[in-house]
Enzyme design. Sequence first.
Site, PDB file in Angstrom:
ATOM      1  N   VAL A 163      86.890  74.193   9.681  1.00 44.49           N
ATOM      2  CA  VAL A 163      86.879  74.612   8.278  1.00 44.49           C
ATOM      3  C   VAL A 163      87.059  76.129   8.363  1.00 44.49           C
ATOM      4  O   VAL A 163      86.135  76.852   8.726  1.00 44.49           O
ATOM      5  CB  VAL A 163      85.578  74.203   7.558  1.00 44.49           C
ATOM      6  CG1 VAL A 163      85.569  74.731   6.133  1.00 44.49           C
ATOM      7  CG2 VAL A 163      85.420  72.682   7.578  1.00 44.49           C
ATOM      8  N   PRO A 164      88.261  76.623   8.072  1.00 44.32           N
ATOM      9  CA  PRO A 164      88.725  77.944   8.507  1.00 44.32           C
ATOM     10  C   PRO A 164      88.185  79.151   7.747  1.00 44.32           C
ATOM     11  O   PRO A 164      88.926  79.880   7.085  1.00 44.32           O
ATOM     12  CB  PRO A 164      90.235  77.824   8.345  1.00 44.32           C
ATOM     13  CG  PRO A 164      90.399  76.898   7.175  1.00 44.32           C
ATOM     14  CD  PRO A 164      89.293  75.890   7.334  1.00 44.32           C
ATOM     15  N   CYS A 165      86.895  79.415   7.878  1.00 44.31           N
ATOM     16  CA  CYS A 165      86.320  80.569   7.188  1.00 44.31           C
ATOM     17  C   CYS A 165      86.896  81.889   7.702  1.00 44.31           C
ATOM     18  O   CYS A 165      86.806  82.907   7.008  1.00 44.31           O
ATOM     19  CB  CYS A 165      84.798  80.554   7.283  1.00 44.31           C
ATOM     20  SG  CYS A 165      84.148  80.433   8.951  1.00 44.31           S
ATOM     21  N   HIS A 166      87.542  81.876   8.871  1.00 43.83           N
ATOM     22  CA  HIS A 166      88.195  83.091   9.371  1.00 43.83           C
ATOM     23  C   HIS A 166      89.373  83.494   8.490  1.00 43.83           C
ATOM     24  O   HIS A 166      89.817  84.634   8.553  1.00 43.83           O
ATOM     25  CB  HIS A 166      88.662  82.894  10.827  1.00 43.83           C
ATOM     26  CG  HIS A 166      89.626  81.781  11.025  1.00 43.83           C
ATOM     27  ND1 HIS A 166      89.219  80.468  11.168  1.00 43.83           N
ATOM     28  CD2 HIS A 166      90.977  81.766  11.098  1.00 43.83           C
ATOM     29  CE1 HIS A 166      90.283  79.695  11.333  1.00 43.83           C
ATOM     30  NE2 HIS A 166      91.367  80.458  11.286  1.00 43.83           N
ATOM     31  N   ARG A 167      89.843  82.592   7.637  1.00 40.74           N
ATOM     32  CA  ARG A 167      90.978  82.891   6.747  1.00 40.74           C
ATOM     33  C   ARG A 167      90.561  83.564   5.442  1.00 40.74           C
ATOM     34  O   ARG A 167      91.403  83.819   4.588  1.00 40.74           O
ATOM     35  CB  ARG A 167      91.743  81.605   6.436  1.00 40.74           C
ATOM     36  CG  ARG A 167      92.375  80.986   7.664  1.00 40.74           C
ATOM     37  CD  ARG A 167      93.117  79.708   7.334  1.00 40.74           C
ATOM     38  NE  ARG A 167      93.502  79.029   8.568  1.00 40.74           N
ATOM     39  CZ  ARG A 167      93.689  77.730   8.669  1.00 40.74           C
ATOM     40  NH1 ARG A 167      93.576  76.944   7.613  1.00 40.74           N
ATOM     41  NH2 ARG A 167      94.019  77.188   9.826  1.00 40.74           N
TER      42      ARG A 167
END
Length: 188
Positions: free
Chosen positions: A151-155
Amino acid sequence: MTIEDPGPSRPEDDRHLEWTLVDSAVGPLFLAATRTGLVRVEFHATERRIRPLAEQLGAEPVRPPAGREVLLAEPVRQLAAYFAGHLRRFDLPLDWRLSAGFNRVVLRELERSVPYGSVVGYGELAARVGQPGGAQAVGAAMGSNPLPVVVPCHRVVESDGGIGGFGGGLEAKRTLLALEGVLPQPLF
């Protein structure tokens, strides 16, 4: 728009917890899965992570030998493909029980609407879930993410072009964004 918690995401008899540690481009990752799906990804992995998680979930932890995972076989395979640059979207069952309420709504919207190689601002993501002005709450939701990378919270970045914070550390966030082509690769 009203924010609704999608409710429980697992059967009550889901007490098996498989876990492992895997190497990645951002350091060792701790992975855990139930029969429902991947439940936890953590940076800076150590074996000490399993006991508190098992107690929180009321589950019995099992660590199979490397390469003999059952519940984690596909997450391990897909993470390796992602870090090798061959996978752009994870297709895994997820166990969302470590996230609830607003945080879960935000994380599910992030997973659904921010594809590989793109970024979104905290404020824009807040507006997408019907909470304009909720950028700080979105930041807190990112910090609570039990499934980073997948779940790409780095984005999620700052609207002024700043990289923002990241639970795995700013170097890990830069590495992930560079892997996806959002930032240039580090020089060294």
